[in-house]
Design a protein around this motif. Structure first.
Motif, PDB file in Angstrom:
ATOM      1  N   MET A   1       0.847  -1.181   0.000  1.00  0.00           N
ATOM      2  CA  MET A   1       0.000   0.000   0.000  1.00  0.00           C
ATOM      3  C   MET A   1       0.890   1.241   0.000  1.00  0.00           C
ATOM      4  O   MET A   1       1.836   1.339   0.774  1.00  0.00           O
ATOM      5  CB  MET A   1      -0.899  -0.013   1.229  1.00  0.00           C
ATOM      6  CG  MET A   1      -1.735   1.235   1.365  1.00  0.00           C
ATOM      7  SD  MET A   1      -2.915   1.230   2.745  1.00  0.00           S
ATOM      8  CE  MET A   1      -1.846   1.560   4.123  1.00  0.00           C
ATOM      9  N   GLN A   2       0.555   2.167  -0.859  1.00  0.00           N
ATOM     10  CA  GLN A   2       1.308   3.417  -0.925  1.00  0.00           C
ATOM     11  C   GLN A   2       0.888   4.330   0.224  1.00  0.00           C
ATOM     12  O   GLN A   2      -0.286   4.411   0.576  1.00  0.00           O
ATOM     13  CB  GLN A   2       1.043   4.120  -2.255  1.00  0.00           C
ATOM     14  CG  GLN A   2       1.849   5.381  -2.419  1.00  0.00           C
ATOM     15  CD  GLN A   2       1.574   6.062  -3.760  1.00  0.00           C
ATOM     16  OE1 GLN A   2       0.684   5.681  -4.496  1.00  0.00           O
ATOM     17  NE2 GLN A   2       2.347   7.077  -4.045  1.00  0.00           N
ATOM     18  N   THR A   3       1.865   4.995   0.810  1.00  0.00           N
ATOM     19  CA  THR A   3       1.592   5.928   1.900  1.00  0.00           C
ATOM     20  C   THR A   3       2.268   7.261   1.607  1.00  0.00           C
ATOM     21  O   THR A   3       3.166   7.347   0.780  1.00  0.00           O
ATOM     22  CB  THR A   3       2.113   5.389   3.249  1.00  0.00           C
ATOM     23  OG1 THR A   3       3.522   5.212   3.164  1.00  0.00           O
ATOM     24  CG2 THR A   3       1.439   4.083   3.621  1.00  0.00           C
ATOM     25  N   ASN A   4       1.822   8.295   2.324  1.00  0.00           N
ATOM     26  CA  ASN A   4       2.488   9.588   2.215  1.00  0.00           C
ATOM     27  C   ASN A   4       3.666   9.621   3.186  1.00  0.00           C
ATOM     28  O   ASN A   4       3.989   8.621   3.821  1.00  0.00           O
ATOM     29  CB  ASN A   4       1.500  10.740   2.446  1.00  0.00           C
ATOM     30  CG  ASN A   4       0.877  10.723   3.830  1.00  0.00           C
ATOM     31  OD1 ASN A   4       1.333  10.055   4.745  1.00  0.00           O
ATOM     32  ND2 ASN A   4      -0.202  11.475   3.990  1.00  0.00           N
ATOM     33  N   GLU A   5       4.311  10.775   3.316  1.00  0.00           N
ATOM     34  CA  GLU A   5       5.488  10.870   4.188  1.00  0.00           C
ATOM     35  C   GLU A   5       5.160  10.664   5.662  1.00  0.00           C
ATOM     36  O   GLU A   5       6.040  10.395   6.463  1.00  0.00           O
ATOM     37  CB  GLU A   5       6.191  12.209   3.965  1.00  0.00           C
ATOM     38  CG  GLU A   5       6.849  12.280   2.597  1.00  0.00           C
ATOM     39  CD  GLU A   5       7.710  13.508   2.415  1.00  0.00           C
ATOM     40  OE1 GLU A   5       8.163  14.085   3.424  1.00  0.00           O
ATOM     41  OE2 GLU A   5       7.923  13.875   1.256  1.00  0.00           O
ATOM     42  N   LEU A   6       3.881  10.784   6.011  1.00  0.00           N
ATOM     43  CA  LEU A   6       3.462  10.544   7.391  1.00  0.00           C
ATOM     44  C   LEU A   6       3.097   9.083   7.623  1.00  0.00           C
ATOM     45  O   LEU A   6       2.700   8.710   8.723  1.00  0.00           O
ATOM     46  CB  LEU A   6       2.257  11.432   7.735  1.00  0.00           C
ATOM     47  CG  LEU A   6       2.486  12.941   7.659  1.00  0.00           C
ATOM     48  CD1 LEU A   6       1.179  13.683   7.892  1.00  0.00           C
ATOM     49  CD2 LEU A   6       3.528  13.363   8.667  1.00  0.00           C
ATOM     50  N   GLY A   7       3.208   8.266   6.578  1.00  0.00           N
ATOM     51  CA  GLY A   7       2.878   6.858   6.694  1.00  0.00           C
ATOM     52  C   GLY A   7       1.397   6.566   6.587  1.00  0.00           C
ATOM     53  O   GLY A   7       0.956   5.472   6.927  1.00  0.00           O
ATOM     54  N   GLU A   8       0.609   7.539   6.121  1.00  0.00           N
ATOM     55  CA  GLU A   8      -0.841   7.364   6.005  1.00  0.00           C
ATOM     56  C   GLU A   8      -1.207   6.893   4.604  1.00  0.00           C
ATOM     57  O   GLU A   8      -0.738   7.453   3.615  1.00  0.00           O
ATOM     58  CB  GLU A   8      -1.576   8.684   6.237  1.00  0.00           C
ATOM     59  CG  GLU A   8      -1.429   9.272   7.597  1.00  0.00           C
ATOM     60  CD  GLU A   8      -2.049  10.648   7.681  1.00  0.00           C
ATOM     61  OE1 GLU A   8      -2.839  10.852   8.614  1.00  0.00           O
ATOM     62  OE2 GLU A   8      -1.754  11.500   6.833  1.00  0.00           O
ATOM     63  N   GLY A   9      -2.083   5.904   4.544  1.00  0.00           N
ATOM     64  CA  GLY A   9      -2.670   5.516   3.279  1.00  0.00           C
ATOM     65  C   GLY A   9      -3.687   6.569   2.858  1.00  0.00           C
ATOM     66  O   GLY A   9      -4.152   7.374   3.680  1.00  0.00           O
ATOM     67  N   PHE A  10      -4.059   6.566   1.597  1.00  0.00           N
ATOM     68  CA  PHE A  10      -4.973   7.584   1.095  1.00  0.00           C
ATOM     69  C   PHE A  10      -6.317   7.570   1.814  1.00  0.00           C
ATOM     70  O   PHE A  10      -6.808   8.604   2.255  1.00  0.00           O
ATOM     71  CB  PHE A  10      -5.188   7.425  -0.420  1.00  0.00           C
ATOM     72  CG  PHE A  10      -6.150   8.436  -0.969  1.00  0.00           C
ATOM     73  CD1 PHE A  10      -5.775   9.760  -1.123  1.00  0.00           C
ATOM     74  CD2 PHE A  10      -7.441   8.077  -1.319  1.00  0.00           C
ATOM     75  CE1 PHE A  10      -6.659  10.704  -1.611  1.00  0.00           C
ATOM     76  CE2 PHE A  10      -8.328   9.007  -1.816  1.00  0.00           C
ATOM     77  CZ  PHE A  10      -7.938  10.324  -1.966  1.00  0.00           C
ATOM     78  N   GLY A  11      -6.923   6.404   1.919  1.00  0.00           N
ATOM     79  CA  GLY A  11      -8.236   6.316   2.564  1.00  0.00           C
ATOM     80  C   GLY A  11      -8.200   6.778   4.009  1.00  0.00           C
ATOM     81  O   GLY A  11      -9.096   7.490   4.471  1.00  0.00           O
ATOM     82  N   GLU A  12      -7.159   6.393   4.711  1.00  0.00           N
ATOM     83  CA  GLU A  12      -6.980   6.807   6.111  1.00  0.00           C
ATOM     84  C   GLU A  12      -6.887   8.330   6.201  1.00  0.00           C
ATOM     85  O   GLU A  12      -7.496   8.965   7.059  1.00  0.00           O
ATOM     86  CB  GLU A  12      -5.710   6.158   6.648  1.00  0.00           C
ATOM     87  CG  GLU A  12      -5.340   6.524   8.048  1.00  0.00           C
ATOM     88  CD  GLU A  12      -3.996   5.937   8.464  1.00  0.00           C
ATOM     89  OE1 GLU A  12      -3.628   6.187   9.628  1.00  0.00           O
ATOM     90  OE2 GLU A  12      -3.315   5.275   7.661  1.00  0.00           O
ATOM     91  N   TRP A  13      -6.106   8.928   5.294  1.00  0.00           N
ATOM     92  CA  TRP A  13      -5.949  10.380   5.272  1.00  0.00           C
ATOM     93  C   TRP A  13      -7.270  11.059   4.906  1.00  0.00           C
ATOM     94  O   TRP A  13      -7.662  12.039   5.540  1.00  0.00           O
ATOM     95  CB  TRP A  13      -4.859  10.768   4.270  1.00  0.00           C
ATOM     96  CG  TRP A  13      -4.703  12.238   4.101  1.00  0.00           C
ATOM     97  CD1 TRP A  13      -3.935  13.077   4.853  1.00  0.00           C
ATOM     98  CD2 TRP A  13      -5.344  13.059   3.124  1.00  0.00           C
ATOM     99  NE1 TRP A  13      -4.071  14.362   4.402  1.00  0.00           N
ATOM    100  CE2 TRP A  13      -4.926  14.384   3.336  1.00  0.00           C
ATOM    101  CE3 TRP A  13      -6.239  12.799   2.086  1.00  0.00           C
ATOM    102  CZ2 TRP A  13      -5.377  15.447   2.553  1.00  0.00           C
ATOM    103  CZ3 TRP A  13      -6.679  13.857   1.307  1.00  0.00           C
ATOM    104  CH2 TRP A  13      -6.255  15.167   1.540  1.00  0.00           C
TER     105      TRP A  13
END
Length: 74
Positions: A1-13
């Motif tokens: 799963m791809q995450t942002n620099e904060l380690g969040e997945g898109f759906g979570e964000w």
């Protein structure tokens, strides 16, 4: 799963954006209300779901904006 620099997945964000008063907030509210949306959903998952639902262009623009903002979150 791809995450942002904060380690969040898109759906979570995205679900954290429900209180926003803009297109991304509207998108987040709609996604959260969709029983098929999951915290591990990717932008492409949501794009596919929006296409199936017959969403209009503005919704896809909001998704594009949300994806850019999610990826640049620090």
């Amino acid at each position: 799963m791809q995450t942002n620099e904060l380690g969040e997945g898109f759906g979570e964000w995205l679900v954290k954006q429900v209180k926003r008063d803009d297109w991304i907030g509207t998108l987040a509210k709609s996604a959260k209300a969709d029983f098929r949306f999951r915290a591990n959903s990717t932008p492409d998952d949501l794009r596919k779901r929006l296409q199936e639902a017959g969403a209009e262009g503005d919704t896809f623009e909001a998704l594009d904006d949300a994806e850019v903002e999610w990826l640049s979150a620090e």
